[in-house]
Design a protein around this motif. Structure first.
Motif, mmCIF file in Angstrom:
data_model
loop_
_atom_site.group_PDB
_atom_site.id
_atom_site.type_symbol
_atom_site.label_atom_id
_atom_site.label_comp_id
_atom_site.label_asym_id
_atom_site.label_seq_id
_atom_site.Cartn_x
_atom_site.Cartn_y
_atom_site.Cartn_z
ATOM 1 N N ARG A 1 -10.445 2.281 -4.546
ATOM 2 C CA ARG A 1 -10.004 1.340 -5.575
ATOM 3 C C ARG A 1 -9.363 0.116 -4.929
ATOM 4 N NH1 ARG A 1 -7.044 4.682 -8.622
ATOM 5 N NH2 ARG A 1 -5.028 4.023 -7.792
ATOM 6 N N TYR A 2 -8.613 0.349 -3.867
ATOM 7 C CA TYR A 2 -7.962 -0.753 -3.148
ATOM 8 C C TYR A 2 -8.988 -1.693 -2.528
ATOM 9 C CZ TYR A 2 -5.361 -3.023 0.672
ATOM 10 O OH TYR A 2 -4.826 -3.941 1.555
ATOM 11 N N THR B 1 0.808 -1.227 0.000
ATOM 12 C CA THR B 1 0.000 0.000 0.000
ATOM 13 C C THR B 1 0.839 1.275 0.000
ATOM 14 O OG1 THR B 1 -0.103 -0.136 2.424
ATOM 15 C CG2 THR B 1 -1.918 -1.122 1.191
ATOM 16 N N THR C 1 2.339 3.148 -2.134
ATOM 17 C CA THR C 1 2.536 3.626 -3.501
ATOM 18 C C THR C 1 2.030 5.055 -3.618
ATOM 19 O OG1 THR C 1 0.386 2.677 -4.147
ATOM 20 C CG2 THR C 1 2.346 1.316 -4.489
ATOM 21 N N GLU C 2 2.581 5.795 -4.572
ATOM 22 C CA GLU C 2 2.222 7.200 -4.728
ATOM 23 C C GLU C 2 0.768 7.376 -5.164
ATOM 24 O OE1 GLU C 2 4.031 9.821 -4.001
ATOM 25 O OE2 GLU C 2 5.711 8.593 -3.331
ATOM 26 N N ASP C 3 0.250 6.426 -5.953
ATOM 27 C CA ASP C 3 -1.104 6.565 -6.502
ATOM 28 C C ASP C 3 -2.135 5.756 -5.726
ATOM 29 O OD1 ASP C 3 -0.127 4.107 -7.234
ATOM 30 O OD2 ASP C 3 -0.932 4.156 -9.278
ATOM 31 N N PHE C 4 -1.851 5.439 -4.457
ATOM 32 C CA PHE C 4 -2.773 4.622 -3.669
ATOM 33 C C PHE C 4 -4.116 5.330 -3.526
ATOM 34 C CE2 PHE C 4 -4.712 3.268 0.346
ATOM 35 C CZ PHE C 4 -4.693 1.895 0.195
ATOM 36 N N ASP C 5 -5.190 4.580 -3.792
ATOM 37 C CA ASP C 5 -6.547 5.103 -3.661
ATOM 38 C C ASP C 5 -7.355 4.111 -2.834
ATOM 39 O OD1 ASP C 5 -9.544 4.952 -4.941
ATOM 40 O OD2 ASP C 5 -8.808 7.009 -4.906
ATOM 41 N N HIS D 1 -0.146 2.250 5.343
ATOM 42 C CA HIS D 1 -0.382 3.403 4.464
ATOM 43 C C HIS D 1 -0.682 4.653 5.278
ATOM 44 C CE1 HIS D 1 -1.752 5.851 1.139
ATOM 45 N NE2 HIS D 1 -2.852 6.103 1.823
ATOM 46 N N SER E 1 1.592 7.944 5.347
ATOM 47 C CA SER E 1 1.036 9.238 4.953
ATOM 48 C C SER E 1 1.248 10.278 6.044
ATOM 49 C CB SER E 1 -0.466 9.092 4.652
ATOM 50 O OG SER E 1 -0.686 8.216 3.567
#
Length: 261
Positions: A29-30, A20, A22-26, A180, A184
């Protein structure tokens, strides 16, 4: 051979579930991806996620397969259901038949909707990190003779095994979501510290410019910067940057006083 393939597929999904950072983690969507993989691995009619993440708002995320039906089964649980029960207790809800007993007696509104959608059995597992429940995975098993997993009823696994697989996925997801969130938070703190450091550098540079220009001390230069920022209701970092670039009239910085030549 098929059992071996299933084990390898589960291992692969678990690795992806924990990834988890990653720069584009959503998050939505996950969680949809998680519901899709759970549907695949247990051969369910559908899987949904009820997620709070420790916040006040509740999000319901259905798998891609039977999306509308699964969303309806999640939303009807405002009147009670396996998701709400698992979330409130922090414990799994074991496989429960919809009719003629079981869910029909415990959650009548939910059971009625589930029966209409061809669901014969349900179970739920908490997505829990320590003592905090982040959400719940709710699995809906097809009525005997109805279509279940992507390949049909033969792809379904016994409910007790499905419960264990779902809980394993939920545990991996809880770890991934926690990592994550922690990542963050550290990134946000790092950015705040960098911003504060940049601001300090700008202020020190501006103080040096004014002290040299006015042949005065650094304290007086700083008081001029701070006074101007308060009068103009501007952030002192912005004022310092303007001073460095020579965009503020020196008379405005020291009202009522003239700078020495």
């Amino acid at each position: 051979m098929r059992d071996r393939d299933s084990e390898l597929r589960l291992a692969d999904v678990l690795v992806q579930t924990a990834d988890t950072l990653t720069e584009d983690f959503d998050i939505e969507r996950y969680l949809e991806w998680l519901a899709d993989r759970c549907t695949e691995l247990v051969g369910a009619r559908g899987v949904g996620v009820m997620y709070t993440g420790g916040e006040d708002s509740v999000r319901v995320i259905p798998c891609a397969r039977q999306r509308a039906a699964v969303r309806g089964l999640l939303e009807i649980q405002c009147h009670g259901g396996p998701c709400v029960e698992s979330f409130s207790t922090g414990l799994p809800v074991r496989p429960t038949r919809i009719f003629p007993d079981g869910a029909g007696a415990r959650w009548p509104h939910f059971a009625r909707r589930a029966g209409e959608q061809g669901v014969g059995e349900t179970y739920a597992v908490p997505i829990r990190r320590g003592g905090t429940v982040l959400g719940v995975l709710n699995i809906f098993v097809a009525t005997a003779g109805a279509e279940s997993g992507p390949g049909g009823p033969e792809d379904g696994v016994p409910s007790e095994l499905g419960l264990r697989i779902a809980q394993t996925l939920a545990d991996a997801a809880a770890t991934g979501l926690h990592n994550h969130r922690t990542h963050s938070a550290y990134r946000a703190l790092s950015e705040q510290l960098q911003t504060a450091l940049d601001s300090r550098i700008h202020v020190e540079q501006a103080k040096g410019v004014l002290a040299e220009r006015w042949h005065t001390g650094m304290d007086e230069a700083f008081e001029a910067l701070r006074g101007y920022a308060r009068r103009e209701q501007q952030v002192i970092d912005l004022v310092a940057t303007q001073v460095i670039r020579g965009k503020i009239d020196k008379k405005k910085l020291r009202p009522g006083r003239s700078a020495p030549s």
